[in-house]
Every structure is written in C-alpha cells, then in structure tokens.
Scaffold this motif. Structure first.
Motif, PDB file in Angstrom:
ATOM      1  N   GLY A 443       7.411  26.713  48.719  1.00  0.00           N
ATOM      2  CA  GLY A 443       6.890  25.717  47.478  1.00  0.00           C
ATOM      3  C   GLY A 443       8.599  25.444  46.612  1.00  0.00           C
ATOM      4  N   LEU A 444       9.225  26.819  46.537  1.00  0.00           N
ATOM      5  CA  LEU A 444      10.263  26.832  46.029  1.00  0.00           C
ATOM      6  C   LEU A 444      11.505  26.011  46.866  1.00  0.00           C
ATOM      7  CD1 LEU A 444      10.680  30.400  44.749  1.00  0.00           C
ATOM      8  CD2 LEU A 444      10.447  28.138  43.302  1.00  0.00           C
ATOM      9  N   LEU A 445      11.428  26.261  48.097  1.00  0.00           N
ATOM     10  CA  LEU A 445      12.245  25.535  48.892  1.00  0.00           C
ATOM     11  C   LEU A 445      12.045  23.977  49.154  1.00  0.00           C
ATOM     12  CD1 LEU A 445      12.264  28.198  52.097  1.00  0.00           C
ATOM     13  CD2 LEU A 445      14.408  27.386  50.509  1.00  0.00           C
ATOM     14  N   ALA A 446      10.721  23.641  49.068  1.00  0.00           N
ATOM     15  CA  ALA A 446      10.628  22.206  48.887  1.00  0.00           C
ATOM     16  C   ALA A 446      10.754  21.700  47.585  1.00  0.00           C
ATOM     17  CB  ALA A 446       8.904  22.124  49.302  1.00  0.00           C
ATOM     18  N   ARG A 458      15.731  14.567  54.108  1.00  0.00           N
ATOM     19  CA  ARG A 458      16.202  15.929  54.773  1.00  0.00           C
ATOM     20  C   ARG A 458      16.259  17.122  54.195  1.00  0.00           C
ATOM     21  NH1 ARG A 458      22.262  16.672  54.031  1.00  0.00           N
ATOM     22  NH2 ARG A 458      22.836  15.557  52.040  1.00  0.00           N
ATOM     23  N   LEU A 459      16.348  18.004  54.712  1.00  0.00           N
ATOM     24  CA  LEU A 459      16.350  19.538  54.359  1.00  0.00           C
ATOM     25  C   LEU A 459      17.624  19.813  53.714  1.00  0.00           C
ATOM     26  CD1 LEU A 459      13.448  21.377  56.155  1.00  0.00           C
ATOM     27  CD2 LEU A 459      13.215  20.134  53.965  1.00  0.00           C
ATOM     28  N   LEU A 460      17.993  20.214  52.869  1.00  0.00           N
ATOM     29  CA  LEU A 460      19.316  20.576  52.304  1.00  0.00           C
ATOM     30  C   LEU A 460      19.944  21.902  52.621  1.00  0.00           C
ATOM     31  CD1 LEU A 460      19.528  18.735  48.793  1.00  0.00           C
ATOM     32  CD2 LEU A 460      20.370  18.105  50.996  1.00  0.00           C
ATOM     33  N   PRO A 461      20.946  22.615  52.818  1.00  0.00           N
ATOM     34  CA  PRO A 461      21.051  23.715  52.981  1.00  0.00           C
ATOM     35  C   PRO A 461      20.574  24.844  51.878  1.00  0.00           C
ATOM     36  CG  PRO A 461      23.369  22.625  53.230  1.00  0.00           C
ATOM     37  CD  PRO A 461      22.135  21.665  52.759  1.00  0.00           C
ATOM     38  N   ILE A 462      20.319  25.867  52.245  1.00  0.00           N
ATOM     39  CA  ILE A 462      19.559  26.914  51.286  1.00  0.00           C
ATOM     40  C   ILE A 462      20.310  26.936  50.093  1.00  0.00           C
ATOM     41  CG2 ILE A 462      20.425  29.035  52.274  1.00  0.00           C
ATOM     42  CD1 ILE A 462      17.441  30.061  52.017  1.00  0.00           C
ATOM     43  N   GLU A 463      21.532  27.158  50.090  1.00  0.00           N
ATOM     44  CA  GLU A 463      22.230  27.316  48.726  1.00  0.00           C
ATOM     45  C   GLU A 463      22.214  26.342  47.905  1.00  0.00           C
ATOM     46  OE1 GLU A 463      24.208  29.229  52.445  1.00  0.00           O
ATOM     47  OE2 GLU A 463      23.705  27.247  51.927  1.00  0.00           O
ATOM     48  N   SER A 464      21.430  25.121  48.202  1.00  0.00           N
ATOM     49  CA  SER A 464      21.025  24.135  47.296  1.00  0.00           C
ATOM     50  C   SER A 464      20.106  24.586  45.946  1.00  0.00           C
ATOM     51  CB  SER A 464      20.396  22.795  47.976  1.00  0.00           C
ATOM     52  OG  SER A 464      21.337  22.339  48.624  1.00  0.00           O
ATOM     53  N   PHE A 465      19.310  25.761  46.639  1.00  0.00           N
ATOM     54  CA  PHE A 465      18.688  26.418  45.527  1.00  0.00           C
ATOM     55  C   PHE A 465      19.370  27.531  44.646  1.00  0.00           C
ATOM     56  CE2 PHE A 465      15.219  29.811  45.158  1.00  0.00           C
ATOM     57  CZ  PHE A 465      14.752  29.409  43.888  1.00  0.00           C
ATOM     58  N   PRO A 466      19.415  26.957  43.507  1.00  0.00           N
ATOM     59  CA  PRO A 466      20.539  27.938  42.520  1.00  0.00           C
ATOM     60  C   PRO A 466      20.145  29.647  42.769  1.00  0.00           C
ATOM     61  CG  PRO A 466      19.761  26.251  41.317  1.00  0.00           C
ATOM     62  CD  PRO A 466      18.907  26.400  42.437  1.00  0.00           C
TER      63      PRO A 466
END
Length: 702
Positions: A443-446, A458-466
């Motif tokens: 859920g957080l990644l979405a 698209r799915l962004l790089p995981i670093e997009s999540f602070p």
C-alpha cells in the motif's frame, strides 16, 4: 429387423452404456467393420466411455467424439467443399470462443438494432447479443435456415413485432456473412455449415461411410435434431449402429437438444428395454416389500415422489428426510453440521455425499467448504466455473500488462498496483523470504511509487518514497526485481527487435515464468494460468486474422486494453481439472444440471434450497425461443398452460433422474427465507412438509 441396429432404452443406471459397449464389441467381431464412430454427449462422458471401451479384449478400433466436436472437425477437414459451395475466400477457418463471439458481435451491430429490440423487451445490449447469438445456434441445431428465424419468432410470440423480427433476422445474416468473409467460425456457424452444406453433399457422405463402418451413440436424448440426419447415413447403408436413450432424460432440452425427434431412430432398430438399477431410491424393485409391483410397472420411490407432487394421497418413505431452518445462513450451517456428524461417526464417507441444488451460488459453496474444511473434510465443486478475473494471480498479470503497453493508464489504479505487488512477491519457500512485499508495504509503495498517467503509467524508483529505508531489505529487493522486469519488457515493446515476439501472449508467458515458476502452485492455480494463456492465444489468433483481412487496424495497445476489459467483465471462466482430483475422497458440491450431465451417483444427497422456486421446470435452463425450434412445435404460441405442463414434466424428469442417482438417503434442506429474505414456496415444499425430520428418522431402506 436388422439385429446389428440396436436401440437401448431405459432410465438412469439401467445399464444402457454397458449394453452399448457389448454391442460394439460384438459387431466389431462379427462384421468387417474396421473403424467405428462413437459419440458421447460431452467431453467428460466421452473420456469415461473410451476408458470402458479400452477394457474390451480385444477392443475395437474406434474414433470417439461429441456432436459439436464432430461438426467442427468435419467442417475444418472438408473446408474446401464448403468454400466452393459458398464461394468464400480461401481463409483457413479460425474458431471463435463464445466470449470472443459476443465481444465482436457487440462491436459489429449498431445501436439502431438494440433500440429496435428494446421495443420488444428492455434488456441490456449484452443480454440481447447473447439471445440473438443463441438463436443462431438453436436454428443450426434444429436444421432451420437463418432466413426462417423471423417467421418462427413472429409465430411463437404473442406480440406482433414483424419489423423487430425482420431486423433481428437481417442482423444475423449480416453477422454470419461477416464471419465467413473473415474465416471466423462460431459453434452456431459450424453447425449450420455442417447440416446445410456438408452433410447433403454426396461426395462427403461417401467419404463418411468409407472412413467409419459403424456408428454408436450414447445418451442421444441430449443430442440436437440434426444428428438424426447424420446417423441415418449409416442406417440407410445398413451399417452396424447402436444408440442409448433415456425416455425420462432430456437433460439438455431447451439448450438445443430434441429428444422426441431423435426417438424416431428407434423405428429402424431393434428396441431393447432395460430396467432401473435395484440399488437406488429411483430403482427399488418389486422384491422390496415397501414398494410392491403395481399394474405391471416397477413401483419406485421416484414414482411415489412424483405422485406426491401431483397431490396424490401417498406416504413418503423414511429415506427422505427434511432439514428445516428459518434463515439460509442457519440452513448452510445445519447442513454442514449434519455432514460432519455423519462422517465423524463413521456412518458415511465424504466421498459418498453430494450437496445438490438448482442454483448453487458462491455463498453456499464458500460457506460449506469453510465449515467442512475446519473439520478436515474435503470438498470438491463439480465443474466450478469461475471468472478468470476472480483469481488474484490473473488480476496481477492483467495489471502488469497495463504497465507494459502504452495507453492503458485508465485501466489501472493504486489498489490494483498494491495487489499486484503482493501477488508477484509471494514467498515460495523458506529461501525466498528475502523477497517479500506484504499488504502494508504494498500500500505504501502504491501510494508513493506509482505514477498514474493515461498514456504511460509507471512504477517509480523506490527512492521516490521518502522513508524507503523503513521498507526493509526484503521489500526493496522484491520491488526492484519487478522494476527490472518491467524495464526489459517496455524496451521489447517499444524498440524493433525482430527476435522478440511482442504479442501479449509472449509477455504473459514471460511474466508467469519469471514470477511464478519457482512457486509451488496448487493444481487449481496451474489450471487457471493455463486457461489464461489459452484464452490469450485464442484472442490474438482472432486479432491476427482480423488484421490480415484489414477488419482491425487499431494499435496493439488498444486490443490489449479490450482484452483486459473483457476478462475484467467476468465473461471468460476457468474450469480447472486438477491432476490430484480429490473427488474420490471429498464431499461433492454441484448444480442439478452438472450432476446429471456428469452421471454421478452417491449414497446420500442433500438437496439444497428445497423451497426455492428454481426447482420449477426441474431447474432447467431454457434458451430464449428454444421451444420454437423443436421439430414437434405446432407453430402456435405457447400458452401459460403449455408452459406449466412443460415445467411439471421437467420437474418429474429431474426427480426420477436424481433419485436414480442416490442409493440410501435424501435430505431436503429448506429455509423459510431465501438469501434475499423472501419467503420460499417452491414446488418441493409439499415434500419438505411431509418428509420425516432427522430426529424421527427410522433408518434407511434395506
């Protein structure tokens, strides 16, 4: 009378199929016949029939098939004869599945057609399409030219709608011509081409007799009318033939079968009448003191039940028991608890129990399965057809396609992305625990890493999540693995690389291999994935044909979106047959229709929702307009009285059939209120009221 032509007539479990096999074995030895054509009503019955034939020593040379399967094989094999007769383009035929047929028909017919049809009955476009396409198949089964459909509808329905029926008929002819021009064949078109253009061809009939020197057909009471003309090819030539017929069968009446027309074949054959099985509630013999022979007939529990439903003053046997509750939820629980008590006490094995109903819904299947499973009792649903999209694995793969092909952003949202992340990273073994995204992390990644866009989501790089560091190493590795795979597929679909196949079938296959190949999947899951791939292959085979004929010119991504939408509508179902088939050890759940078609037999029956109105008409499904395509139809509209008589006859046939398939006990499971809270007063309610309760049960029939 030619003894090589035999007609075996009898009720359920009277030994008709065994007699047919014995006749086949005898004729294969005493005649010069080298190859017999053997028919069964469907694929499952064909497989069982062939297993029995294989036990014959020495077993004859046979070619087994079903009516629809035979029509299709012959039309494809002799396609040049048909193209010559109709002057068609030399396309090799491609068969349409029913769901693809409906999707293309909706696109083919314009809104003016539906507006006219809605003047007769206000239904959705999808329902009218299904009705119209069913008419095409009913006409083909009965040997009725398409051009006569409007006249039959005008005669059959009380409403005077000549313009409506004319438009409907014209639409069908236009649809048929369009399909033939593109080399596309539906079941209805295949059947029409067979009876109208292939079977009358002398060249074809000569090849038919040369290839098959004898004919055997099981359960012809469930065959379409045109099979009689086919079988008469062998009868007129004097070749060996055998048929089995249940006078009280007619399971597929209303779905294209015409048992009364097929019955005419017996006039050319030696008729052999068989008696019911002694060890069933429908076949209690005269030796049973409780049911003496009366008026020269076998007096059975089934005839007692039918007499009771006809308001005769007879007593029900103690082997028919009622379970009564107020609500349906209570009924499902009490039914399950009755089964649990019987199994745990050793009175009966799970494999000896069947729960049957005219409309066994998802709620009932789930509830019974969950309650029984908690007590270690396995449950199997007979031919439980579920929409492919009801499986999380399929939904995840469809979501994956929206991230690979451009222009599909409106078909995906955050919830679907979250579910996909969970499904594609489910741990497969202890060693895979390092690659895991649970629902919370998904859920957080979405929320933070999914970039919605109508053209290119698209799915962004995981670093997009602070706070991506809080996701942990497990989720990070799993997420990056998905990103890497998506990047590879995006390049493959946007850059011209001749060694790569860009079809969605290829993408789906690569996704299954990449994300699921290491998992220990259940057989149900494997069956669903196989059905998904087969469905995709079929869809793009049709798409390729339409692009070859320039009927379809839109980009591939548009077609992918249509495919995703089609599956999400739930019109395509999976019917898994797991290899570890546990039916021999499990309680069976089934609708009455599926149970009868599968020829099942059990010691105990639980007739679910015994108070339901769905038992009217024997729980049979009747296609719209079906009575107007029977050979015996008088040409007059059906009155209310006619329909009541037909419903009563169907109910009586159902009672005789089910009671012939149970050997010891029947539980009538009744709740005063239905799922919707309505009071139930179906045709079996008198039986429920008269049947003994379990507390008063005095034992089973000896």
């Amino acid at each position: 009378m030619n003894s090589s032509l035999r007609w075996f007539s009898g009720p359920v479990r009277s030994g008709k199929t065994t007699a047919l096999i014995d006749h086949l074995a005898l004729e294969s030895q005493v005649t010069d016949a080298s190859n017999f054509l053997v028919f069964a009503v469907n694929g499952d019955n064909r497989q069982r029939l062939m297993q029995k034939i294989a036990l014959i020593t020495p077993h004859p040379t046979v070619t087994s098939t079903t009516p629809l399967g035979f029509f299709e094989d012959e039309v494809v094999l002799f396609w040049p004869l048909i193209t010559e007769a109709l002057q068609l383009k030399a396309h090799f035929p491609v068969r349409l599945r029913p769901e693809t047929e409906q999707a293309l028909a909706i696109q083919f017919w314009n809104d003016a057609v539906w507006e006219q049809l809605r003047q007769f009955e206000n239904l959705s476009c999808e329902r009218w399409v299904r009705r119209v396409l069913d008419l095409l198949q009913l006409a083909a089964f009965s040997g009725t030219p398409l051009e006569e459909i409007p006249d039959r509808l005008q005669q059959g329905f009380v409403h005077d709608q000549p313009k409506t029926w004319e438009i409907l008929g014209q639409s069908l002819i236009q649809w048929r011509n369009w399909c033939l021009d593109n080399g596309l064949l539906t079941y209805g078109l295949i059947t029409e081409l067979f009876w109208r253009y292939l079977l009358p061809n002398p060249t074809y009939r000569g090849h038919l007799l040369q290839r098959f020197q004898g004919i055997m057909a099981d359960d012809v009471d469930s065959y379409p009318a045109i099979t009689r003309s086919l079988f008469e090819v062998w009868l007129e030539a004097g070749h060996p033939a055998g048929f089995t017929f249940n006078p009280e069968g007619a399971i597929r009446l209303g779905l294209g079968a015409d048992p009364n027309h097929l019955l005419g074949l017996c006039e050319r054959c030696q008729v052999i009448s068989l008696t019911p099985a002694a060890y069933s509630l429908g076949g209690a013999t005269a030796a049973n003191e409780a049911f003496p022979m009366e008026a020269g007939r076998w007096s059975t529990i089934s005839s007692t039940v039918i007499d009771f439903l006809s308001h005769a003053s007879v007593a029900l046997p103690d082997s028919i028991v009622s379970l009564r509750t107020s609500s349906r939820a209570q009924l499902l629980r009490q039914t399950a608890e009755t089964i649990i008590d019987a199994v745990q006490s050793g009175e009966v094995e799970p494999r000896d129990i069947a729960v049957i109903g005219p409309g066994l819904d998802t709620i009932a299947r789930y509830t019974l399965r969950e309650i029984l499973a908690r007590q270690g009792i396995a449950v199997e649903s007979l031919q439980d057809q579920r929409p492919l999209n009801s499986t999380a694995m399929v939904r995840a793969l469809l979501t994956l396609l929206t991230l690979v092909y451009p222009g599909l952003g409106r078909l995906v949202d955050q919830e679907q992305i979250a579910e996909m992340l969970v499904v594609l990273t489910t741990p497969t073994s202890d060693s895979d625990q390092a690659e895991l995204i649970d629902p919370v992390r998904a859920g957080l990644l979405a929320d933070y890493c999914f970039q919605a866009h109508p053209e290119q989501p698209r799915l962004l790089p995981i670093e997009s999540f602070p706070r991506w560091d809080r996701l942990g190493h497990q989720a990070t590795v799993a997420y990056n693995r998905i990103l890497s795979w998506l990047a590879q597929q995006t390049v493959a679909t946007t850059v011209q690389q001749p060694y790569l196949t860009l079809s969605p079938v290829f993408i789906l296959d690569r996704a299954i291999q990449h994300f699921f190949s290491a998992q220990v999947l259940s057989f149900d899951q494997l069956s669903v994935l196989r059905e998904l791939i087969e469905t995709a292959q079929h869809y793009w085979e049709v798409d390729t044909r339409l692009r070859q004929t320039q009927t379809r010119t839109e980009p591939m991504a548009v077609t992918v979106g249509q495919f995703i939408a089609l599956l999400r509508q739930g019109t395509i179902t999976a019917n898994p047959y797991p290899v570890n088939h546990q039916g021999h050890q499990a309680v069976m759940l089934s609708t009455t229709f599926q149970y009868r078609m599968a020829r099942q037999v059990h010691r105990w029956h639980f007739w679910l929702d015994a108070g339901s109105a769905l038992w009217h008409g024997g729980g049979a499904v009747v296609l719209w307009g079906a009575p107007f395509f029977l050979q015996s139809w008088s040409g007059d509209p059906l009155t209310v009285d006619d329909e009541l008589v037909q419903d009563q006859q169907q109910l009586e046939r159902l009672m005789q059939d089910l009671l012939g398939r149970v050997t010891e006990r029947v539980y009538l499971c009744y709740s005063e209120l239905s799922v919707s809270g309505q009071e139930q007063a179906g045709p079996l309610l008198p039986l429920v009221d008269a049947a003994a309760s379990p507390l008063n049960y005095s034992g089973i029939m000896a």
